[in-house]
Write a protein that holds these residues in place. Structure first.
Motif, mmCIF file in Angstrom:
data_model
loop_
_atom_site.group_PDB
_atom_site.id
_atom_site.type_symbol
_atom_site.label_atom_id
_atom_site.label_comp_id
_atom_site.label_asym_id
_atom_site.label_seq_id
_atom_site.Cartn_x
_atom_site.Cartn_y
_atom_site.Cartn_z
ATOM 1 N N LEU A 23 13.685 9.878 -8.135
ATOM 2 C CA LEU A 23 13.675 10.180 -6.851
ATOM 3 C C LEU A 23 12.933 9.153 -6.073
ATOM 4 O O LEU A 23 12.561 8.051 -6.742
ATOM 5 N N ILE A 24 13.175 8.948 -4.869
ATOM 6 C CA ILE A 24 12.525 7.916 -4.003
ATOM 7 C C ILE A 24 11.041 8.444 -3.572
ATOM 8 O O ILE A 24 10.957 9.694 -3.131
ATOM 9 N N ARG A 25 10.013 7.913 -3.303
ATOM 10 C CA ARG A 25 8.722 8.322 -3.272
ATOM 11 C C ARG A 25 8.304 7.766 -1.988
ATOM 12 O O ARG A 25 8.387 6.581 -1.791
ATOM 13 N N VAL A 26 7.686 8.608 -1.080
ATOM 14 C CA VAL A 26 7.102 8.077 0.130
ATOM 15 C C VAL A 26 5.691 8.669 0.114
ATOM 16 O O VAL A 26 5.371 9.568 -0.343
ATOM 17 N N ILE A 27 4.616 7.459 0.404
ATOM 18 C CA ILE A 27 3.324 7.666 -0.014
ATOM 19 C C ILE A 27 2.482 7.492 1.385
ATOM 20 O O ILE A 27 2.890 6.825 2.046
ATOM 21 N N ARG A 28 1.498 8.333 1.178
ATOM 22 C CA ARG A 28 0.294 8.186 2.237
ATOM 23 C C ARG A 28 -0.675 7.628 1.384
ATOM 24 O O ARG A 28 -1.358 8.199 0.582
ATOM 25 N N ASP A 29 -1.200 6.285 1.661
ATOM 26 C CA ASP A 29 -2.276 5.674 0.852
ATOM 27 C C ASP A 29 -3.641 6.084 1.483
ATOM 28 O O ASP A 29 -3.734 6.747 2.437
ATOM 29 N N PRO A 30 -4.640 5.904 0.678
ATOM 30 C CA PRO A 30 -6.053 6.487 1.158
ATOM 31 C C PRO A 30 -6.467 6.017 2.414
ATOM 32 O O PRO A 30 -7.270 6.528 3.148
ATOM 33 N N SER A 31 -6.050 4.697 2.997
ATOM 34 C CA SER A 31 -6.409 4.331 4.173
ATOM 35 C C SER A 31 -5.403 5.141 5.446
ATOM 36 O O SER A 31 -5.677 4.901 6.557
ATOM 37 N N GLY A 32 -4.470 5.827 5.034
ATOM 38 C CA GLY A 32 -3.723 6.611 6.115
ATOM 39 C C GLY A 32 -2.296 5.819 6.377
ATOM 40 O O GLY A 32 -1.507 6.368 7.151
ATOM 41 N N VAL A 33 -1.882 4.744 5.897
ATOM 42 C CA VAL A 33 -0.541 4.085 5.964
ATOM 43 C C VAL A 33 0.180 4.866 5.096
ATOM 44 O O VAL A 33 0.147 4.925 3.941
ATOM 45 N N VAL A 34 1.491 4.962 5.726
ATOM 46 C CA VAL A 34 2.806 5.702 5.223
ATOM 47 C C VAL A 34 3.643 4.601 4.592
ATOM 48 O O VAL A 34 3.909 3.631 5.727
ATOM 49 N N SER A 35 4.361 4.660 3.571
ATOM 50 C CA SER A 35 5.102 3.553 3.231
ATOM 51 C C SER A 35 5.979 4.140 1.933
ATOM 52 O O SER A 35 5.836 5.198 1.466
ATOM 53 N N LEU A 36 7.007 3.311 1.559
ATOM 54 C CA LEU A 36 7.828 3.632 0.739
ATOM 55 C C LEU A 36 7.269 3.148 -0.861
ATOM 56 O O LEU A 36 6.813 2.090 -0.890
ATOM 57 N N ASP A 37 7.412 3.663 -1.867
ATOM 58 C CA ASP A 37 6.920 3.240 -3.231
ATOM 59 C C ASP A 37 8.197 3.388 -4.021
ATOM 60 O O ASP A 37 8.556 4.572 -4.845
ATOM 61 N N PHE A 38 8.778 2.392 -4.433
ATOM 62 C CA PHE A 38 9.952 2.287 -5.459
ATOM 63 C C PHE A 38 9.367 2.322 -6.855
ATOM 64 O O PHE A 38 10.153 2.398 -7.703
ATOM 65 N N THR A 39 8.018 1.809 -7.065
ATOM 66 C CA THR A 39 7.632 1.978 -8.303
ATOM 67 C C THR A 39 7.034 3.020 -8.863
ATOM 68 O O THR A 39 7.313 3.392 -10.133
ATOM 69 N N GLY A 40 6.733 4.019 -7.933
ATOM 70 C CA GLY A 40 6.113 5.291 -8.549
ATOM 71 C C GLY A 40 4.811 5.153 -8.675
ATOM 72 O O GLY A 40 4.102 6.320 -9.432
ATOM 73 N N ALA A 67 4.754 17.259 6.953
ATOM 74 C CA ALA A 67 4.037 18.338 6.376
ATOM 75 C C ALA A 67 3.523 18.159 4.891
ATOM 76 O O ALA A 67 2.429 18.362 4.582
ATOM 77 N N ALA A 68 4.300 17.533 4.196
ATOM 78 C CA ALA A 68 4.024 17.309 2.690
ATOM 79 C C ALA A 68 2.815 16.107 2.676
ATOM 80 O O ALA A 68 2.006 16.334 1.843
ATOM 81 N N LEU A 69 3.025 15.096 3.456
ATOM 82 C CA LEU A 69 2.037 14.201 3.477
ATOM 83 C C LEU A 69 0.781 14.226 4.504
ATOM 84 O O LEU A 69 -0.240 13.511 4.503
ATOM 85 N N GLU A 70 0.823 15.184 5.252
ATOM 86 C CA GLU A 70 -0.239 15.706 6.113
ATOM 87 C C GLU A 70 -0.577 14.678 6.870
ATOM 88 O O GLU A 70 -1.731 14.403 7.375
#
Length: 93
Positions: A23-40, A67-70
């Motif tokens: 799967l492709i992962r989309v993350i919200r890091d602790p600082s609130g920035v949303v980005s793509l994560d290809f390494t997982g 909704a998932a990343l709030e």
């Protein structure tokens, strides 16, 4: 020897469970920035979508990433994800 457990994650589009690496992962890091994560492996809250363009469109239309990343997802991140998925999806016809 016992077999290793393979972590499963659910696609936001179709709702099916797949091994995490498929799967492709989309993350919200602790600082609130949303980005793509290809390494997982990046830290942060993750949401997953399979490599199907139909699944991505379904999840985007229903606003499931936000909704998932709030957090509200920037359009450029969703556009980059859509571009990545369309690049990987073979064209049939």
């Amino acid at each position: 020897m016992q077999a290793r457990k393979i972590p499963l994650r659910r696609c936001l589009g179709c709702g099916e469970s797949f091994p995490k690496k498929e799967l492709i992962r989309v993350i919200r890091d602790p600082s609130g920035v949303v980005s793509l994560d290809f390494t997982g492996k990046k830290s942060g809250r993750g949401a997953y979508v399979c490599h199907s363009a139909a699944c991505f469109k379904k999840a985007r239309k229903a606003n499931r990433f936000a909704a998932a990343l709030e957090v509200e997802i920037p359009a450029d991140v969703l556009d980059a994800l859509e571009e990545e998925i369309s690049r990987e999806t073979p064209v049939i016809g």
